[in-house]
Enzyme design. Structure first.
Site, short mmCIF file in Angstrom:
data_model
loop_
_atom_site.label_atom_id
_atom_site.label_comp_id
_atom_site.label_asym_id
_atom_site.label_seq_id
_atom_site.Cartn_x
_atom_site.Cartn_y
_atom_site.Cartn_z
N ILE A 16 0.77 -1.22 0.08
CA ILE A 16 0.06 -0.07 0.10
C ILE A 16 0.91 1.36 0.11
CG2 ILE A 16 -1.66 1.27 1.32
CD1 ILE A 16 -2.81 -1.27 2.70
N HIS A 17 0.55 2.14 -0.86
CA HIS A 17 1.35 3.50 -0.92
C HIS A 17 0.22 4.47 -1.37
CE1 HIS A 17 2.21 2.81 -5.39
NE2 HIS A 17 2.34 1.57 -4.83
N GLY A 18 0.59 5.68 -1.45
CA GLY A 18 -0.27 6.71 -1.79
C GLY A 18 -1.21 6.24 -2.90
#
Length: 159
Positions: A16-18
């Site tokens: 999960i990243h931006g």
């Protein structure tokens, strides 16, 4: 027992990243992210960093591969699940373990020594290719796409 409502499973070596936290969740209308990863399932610092990019309305769970296999069928139909794994081998382990993965989005698989770049964000070696072919044989639709707005490609066409 009804099947869990898995909207999409995504391979992303950053998990999960931006961009994933916001773009894919909104696109899918997911309300639960399940990160299936043995290492992250025991790493609270990593979990907290990932939670920071998620909107408050999105719940997250960080499970080992085995725990995902064991509990995914207990999910409520109201849980609209976005399942995220780090690589194709974890995706295959989940599929072979009975997790109903029908659609697999391939987002990021970074370049390493011995891997061949097949798209701007995906590099593979022979073992990766074999795992994708196996998933194809198991009836999984394989969609190479970084963000929802891109046109997807069947990764099997690129080998």
């Amino acid at each position: 027992m009804s099947a869990p409502n898995i909207l999409l499973t995504r391979i992303d070596n950053r998990l999960i990243h931006g961009q994933v936290g916001v773009t894919w969740v909104n696109h899918l209308g997911a309300n639960l992210i399940v990160v299936a990863n043995d290492k992250v399932s025991t790493d609270e610092v990593q979990q907290n960093l990932m939670d920071m990019v998620l909107p408050d309305v999105i719940q997250s769970r960080y499970f080992s591969l085995q725990k995902t296999i064991d509990v995914i069928h207990k999910a409520s139909p109201r849980q609209k699940i976005f399942l995220v794994v780090i690589d194709v081998h974890d995706a295959l382990a989940l599929k072979e373990g009975g997790v109903p993965i029908d659609l697999l989005n391939i987002g990021n698989m970074h370049y390493e020594e011995g891997k061949k770049q097949i798209s701007s964000t995906v590099s593979l070696d022979e073992k990766d290719i074999a795992a994708f072919k196996r998933l194809g044989e198991l009836g999984v639709k394989l969609d190479l796409r970084r963000v929802p707005s891109e046109k997807g490609q069947n990764i099997l066409d690129l080998f």
